[in-house]
Design an enzyme around this catalytic site. Structure first.
Site, PDB file in Angstrom:
ATOM      1  N   GLU A 129       0.802  -1.058   0.012  1.00  0.00           N
ATOM      2  CA  GLU A 129      -0.025   0.051  -0.277  1.00  0.00           C
ATOM      3  C   GLU A 129       0.861   1.223   0.090  1.00  0.00           C
ATOM      4  O   GLU A 129       1.727   1.396   0.676  1.00  0.00           O
ATOM      5  CB  GLU A 129      -0.874   0.072   1.282  1.00  0.00           C
ATOM      6  N   ASP A 131       0.175   5.221   0.614  1.00  0.00           N
ATOM      7  CA  ASP A 131      -1.056   6.214   1.152  1.00  0.00           C
ATOM      8  C   ASP A 131      -0.482   7.847   1.240  1.00  0.00           C
ATOM      9  O   ASP A 131       0.734   8.100   1.876  1.00  0.00           O
ATOM     10  CB  ASP A 131      -1.137   5.972   2.752  1.00  0.00           C
ATOM     11  N   GLU A 133      -2.614  10.568   3.152  1.00  0.00           N
ATOM     12  CA  GLU A 133      -3.727  10.818   4.104  1.00  0.00           C
ATOM     13  C   GLU A 133      -3.755  12.207   4.619  1.00  0.00           C
ATOM     14  O   GLU A 133      -2.656  12.717   5.205  1.00  0.00           O
ATOM     15  CB  GLU A 133      -3.792  10.193   5.255  1.00  0.00           C
TER      16      GLU A 133
END
Length: 317
Positions: A129, A131, A133
């Site tokens: 993953e 990311d 955010e």
């Protein structure tokens, strides 16, 4: 001086233009064709031409259907007080290497407790993953951008920065370049973080699992703002995040990793010139690290009991 030199920025934009000219672009931005809704369809607002989408968060978005929403140029996401609510959408295709550029305009005003996520994930038990955010804040306080990398199911690789602009006033482009050599997180094509392929030195790196694109807006009151001290204030809602004019330039997964790992003209991201940051990119990268970095897991010896992850001692570019 704590400001970007326009000459350096021009260099980054020129580099981006050269990159996109080498490749056949998978999509230049119809959310209806490239994405499907995964959560709260009633809180997803898409333009008639599919070029923009918005997601809304409020206390009425408590639909629990697991349906994914398509991507559009502008996206709004919604949140509610119940743990299972929120809004999200995901790509129809999975990818193995490439570059994704997603212009986003974040929740304006009092956004404490809200989280907007833009990420790639393999959705496997030992998932990979990558990311972005965006952690909301109280009025007049800056957003925090948190990045993270999962490799073979393990993460704990968070970094946080303050952005050098107000991300709620207009769209800014957040990009992930992922190839055989490195992962580069970019903001308006300025590299803010790298994660290099040091697999030959025993460091896990996302290189075999295809990943899909996901975007969500949800209630992160438990942790997102000042460690959970500032919750979502529903009286300030609805909360809206917008997405527009995205580009997906990546190798679509067809079941054979060799195709995406090959050194071909269509797989421009695997070329030697993209195996590391250019000198202009390195200068901008150092500027971000010097003036805007507020947390780096590689500097958190207490968290890791003085046993930092191996990649912390290896080169970043």
């Amino acid at each position: 001086m704590n400001s970007l030199n326009p000459i350096f920025l021009c260099g980054i934009f020129l580099l981006h233009s050269l990159q996109t000219s080498f490749a056949s672009v998978v999509s230049t931005g119809d959310f209806n064709k490239d994405f499907f809704v995964t959560w709260s369809p009633s809180h997803v607002n898409t333009s008639a031409d599919g070029q923009s989408r918005g997601l809304k968060l409020d206390q009425e978005s408590g639909e629990t259907t697991n349906a994914f929403l398509p991507y559009f140029d502008v996206l709004f996401l919604s949140l509610t007080t119940t743990p299972s609510t929120g809004s999200a959408f995901a790509s129809n295709d999975m990818f193995l290497f490439g570059q994704i550029d997603m212009p986003i305009k974040l929740v304006a005003g009092h956004s404490a407790g809200t989280v907007v996520a833009f990420y790639l994930t393999s959705d496997q038990p030992n998932r990979d993953e990558i990311d972005f955010e965006f952690l909301g804040n109280v009025s007049d306080q800056p957003y925090i951008l948190q990045t993270n990398v999962f490799a073979d199911g393990f993460d704990n690789r968070e970094e946080r920065i303050y952005l050098w602009f107000d991300p709620t006033k207009e769209f800014h482009t957040y990009s992930i370049l992922w190839n055989l050599h490195q992962i580069v997180f970019m903001v308006d094509f300025v590299p803010i973080r790298t994660y290099r392929n040091h697999a030959d030195k025993g460091v896990a790196y996302p290189r075999w699992q295809p990943m899909g694109i996901k975007i969500s807006l949800w209630d992160g009151s438990a942790w997102a703002t000042r460690g959970g001290k500032d919750k979502v204030d529903w009286s300030k809602g609805p909360f809206i995040a917008s997405f527009a004019n995205y580009t997906i330039d990546a190798c679509i997964w067809k079941g054979n990793a060799r195709f995406c790992r090959a050194g071909s003209s269509s797989n421009w991201w695997n070329k030697e010139e993209f195996s590391s940051l250019s000198w202009k990119q390195r200068r901008l990268f150092k500027w971000v690290r010097k003036y805007h970095l507020i947390y780096d897991y590689c500097q958190d010896k207490e968290r890791f009991h003085n046993n930092l992850p191996k990649e912390c001692y290896l080169s970043k570019y």
